[in-house]
Design a protein around this motif. Structure first.
Motif, PDB file in Angstrom:
ATOM      1  N   ALA A   1      51.132  49.145  37.462  1.00 45.52           N
ATOM      2  CA  ALA A   1      50.974  47.771  36.951  1.00 45.52           C
ATOM      3  C   ALA A   1      52.355  47.214  36.616  1.00 45.52           C
ATOM      4  CB  ALA A   1      50.084  47.762  35.711  1.00 45.52           C
TER       5      ALA A   1
ATOM      6  N   GLU B   1      51.740  42.407  39.478  1.00 45.29           N
ATOM      7  CA  GLU B   1      50.994  43.274  40.404  1.00 45.29           C
ATOM      8  C   GLU B   1      50.195  44.346  39.656  1.00 45.29           C
ATOM      9  OE1 GLU B   1      54.381  42.863  43.941  1.00 45.29           O
ATOM     10  OE2 GLU B   1      54.091  44.812  42.950  1.00 45.29           O
ATOM     11  N   GLY B   2      48.976  44.570  40.149  1.00 46.06           N
ATOM     12  CA  GLY B   2      48.164  45.682  39.629  1.00 46.06           C
ATOM     13  C   GLY B   2      47.516  45.415  38.280  1.00 46.06           C
TER      14      GLY B   2
ATOM     15  N   ASP C   1      44.997  42.986  37.412  1.00 43.82           N
ATOM     16  CA  ASP C   1      43.563  42.672  37.362  1.00 43.82           C
ATOM     17  C   ASP C   1      42.703  43.936  37.323  1.00 43.82           C
ATOM     18  OD1 ASP C   1      43.850  39.919  37.231  1.00 43.82           O
ATOM     19  OD2 ASP C   1      43.978  39.716  39.401  1.00 43.82           O
ATOM     20  N   ALA C   2      42.993  44.854  38.221  1.00 41.80           N
ATOM     21  CA  ALA C   2      42.189  46.086  38.263  1.00 41.80           C
ATOM     22  C   ALA C   2      42.385  46.882  36.979  1.00 41.80           C
ATOM     23  CB  ALA C   2      42.610  46.929  39.464  1.00 41.80           C
ATOM     24  N   ALA C   3      43.631  46.892  36.478  1.00 40.99           N
ATOM     25  CA  ALA C   3      43.943  47.727  35.312  1.00 40.99           C
ATOM     26  C   ALA C   3      43.295  47.218  34.030  1.00 40.99           C
ATOM     27  CB  ALA C   3      45.456  47.813  35.128  1.00 40.99           C
TER      28      ALA C   3
ATOM     29  N   ASP D   1      40.381  45.482  33.857  1.00 39.86           N
ATOM     30  CA  ASP D   1      38.952  45.223  34.030  1.00 39.86           C
ATOM     31  C   ASP D   1      38.169  45.854  32.864  1.00 39.86           C
ATOM     32  OD1 ASP D   1      36.712  44.266  35.404  1.00 39.86           O
ATOM     33  OD2 ASP D   1      36.326  46.265  36.230  1.00 39.86           O
TER      34      ASP D   1
ATOM     35  N   ALA E   1      46.266  36.982  33.740  1.00 37.60           N
ATOM     36  CA  ALA E   1      45.332  38.078  34.027  1.00 37.60           C
ATOM     37  C   ALA E   1      44.342  38.252  32.882  1.00 37.60           C
ATOM     38  CB  ALA E   1      46.113  39.376  34.265  1.00 37.60           C
TER      39      ALA E   1
ATOM     40  N   ARG F   1      41.717  35.536  33.077  1.00 37.99           N
ATOM     41  CA  ARG F   1      40.764  35.806  34.171  1.00 37.99           C
ATOM     42  C   ARG F   1      39.766  36.892  33.769  1.00 37.99           C
ATOM     43  NH1 ARG F   1      45.421  35.307  37.493  1.00 37.99           N
ATOM     44  NH2 ARG F   1      45.758  37.548  37.579  1.00 37.99           N
ATOM     45  N   ALA F   2      40.255  37.878  33.014  1.00 36.87           N
ATOM     46  CA  ALA F   2      39.402  39.025  32.661  1.00 36.87           C
ATOM     47  C   ALA F   2      38.581  38.762  31.396  1.00 36.87           C
ATOM     48  CB  ALA F   2      40.284  40.260  32.465  1.00 36.87           C
TER      49      ALA F   2
END
Ligand SMILES: NC(=O)c1ccc[n+]([C@@H]2O[C@H](COP(=O)([O-])OP(=O)(O)OC[C@H]3O[C@@H](n4cnc5c(N)ncnc54)[C@H](OP(=O)(O)O)[C@@H]3O)[C@@H](O)[C@H]2O)c1
Length: 248
Positions: free
Chosen positions: A36, A42-43, A45-47, A49, A82, A85-86
């Protein structure tokens, strides 16, 4: 509660992750080493969640105002976007006692970071801490040239990074506070002496001359602008106790 610590592999970040886990929370450490990158966005959004709160303890080692502002602005913008968004409900940002009184050099970036967080859409807490006991070790490494390790003059009231980590964990699981109470250590110390005492614990044969480093930030620290004003939260571990704990 699931909480992400960005910079969670760093000096204070690792303690923060530890403090959260001790309290039974699901702490996720984010850093470039873990895929991340806040500066590049980078990285993230997934991190993050499923994360309810984020603690930002990222850092860039620099004395350049431009580099510091570029890093903290880019990182904070990416993190805020981010987090929004989350649906993250709390962003806790670690800053430094006195940055508003000396917004120069590295601290210019920390001020830029604070402004973005305070103006952002994610509910926030900003925690300002004084320099960590570990700061003397960081300076020892960064200002070492062979057997010479510069010992900069500055007035500090250092605090154990472990105690800052515990406080960040406590703030993150509570309601957003805006400006939270500052945290400082129990005693004022002279940075040049801290560096010398640190060198002595390493047992290395080095020369540690006291120096007045150039730059507005270091000048401000020499004049005491990094000392807490008002009534901060007090860490209990002194610098001498921290050094002894490292020897044990
Ligand atoms: N040191 C002090 O005395 C002190 C006092 C008060 C407040 N603070 C504040 O506390 C914060 C942390 O300081 P520290 O001394 O604990 O820092 P540190 O030990 O240098 O750790 C920095 C952390 O940030 C991560 N990181 C760096 N660039 C990143 C990026 N682009 N994306 C994601 N992660 C990144 C690093 O991991 P990777 O390298 O793997 O990315 C590491 O986990 C800073 O904001 C500082 O201003 C420090």
């Amino acid at each position: 509660m699931k909480i992400a610590v960005v910079g969670g592999t760093g000096t204070v970040g690792a303690h923060t992750v530890g403090a959260l886990r001790e309290r039974g929370h699901d702490a996720v450490a984010l850093s470039r080493a873990n895929g991340a990158d806040v500066a590049k966005g980078e990285g993230l959004d997934a991190a993050i969640d499923g994360v309810e709160a984020i603690i930002d303890t990222t850092n860039l080692s620099t004395l350049s105002a431009n580099a510091s502002v570029a890093f903290f602005e880019a990182g904070t913008r990416h993190l805020l976007a981010a987090a929004e968004r989350a649906g993250v409900s709390h962003l806790v940002t670690l800053s430094i006692v006195g940055v508003d009184r000396m917004p120069y050099d590295y601290y210019a970036g920390k001020m830029a970071q604070e402004r973005l967080v305070a103006a952002g859409a994610v509910p926030w807490s900003i925690v300002r801490a004084t320099q960590f006991h570990e700061f003397a070790a960081q300076i020892y490494r960064q200002a070492g040239f062979g057997p010479i390790h510069l010992a900069p003059r500055a007035r500090l009231q250092p605090v154990a990074a472990a105690e800052v980590g515990g406080y960040l964990a406590e703030v993150a699981v509570g309601a957003p506070q805006g400006r939270a109470r500052e945290i400082a250590g129990p005693l004022e110390e002279a940075l040049d002496q801290m560096v010398r005492d640190y060198a002595a614990t390493l047992g290395e044969r080095v020369w540690t001359p006291s120096v007045s480093l150039p730059g507005k930030q270091m000048k401000a620290l020499r004049s005491g602008l990094g000392l807490p004003s008002g009534e901060p939260r007090r860490g209990s571990q002194t610098y001498a106790e921290w050094l002894s704990s490292r020897r044990a």
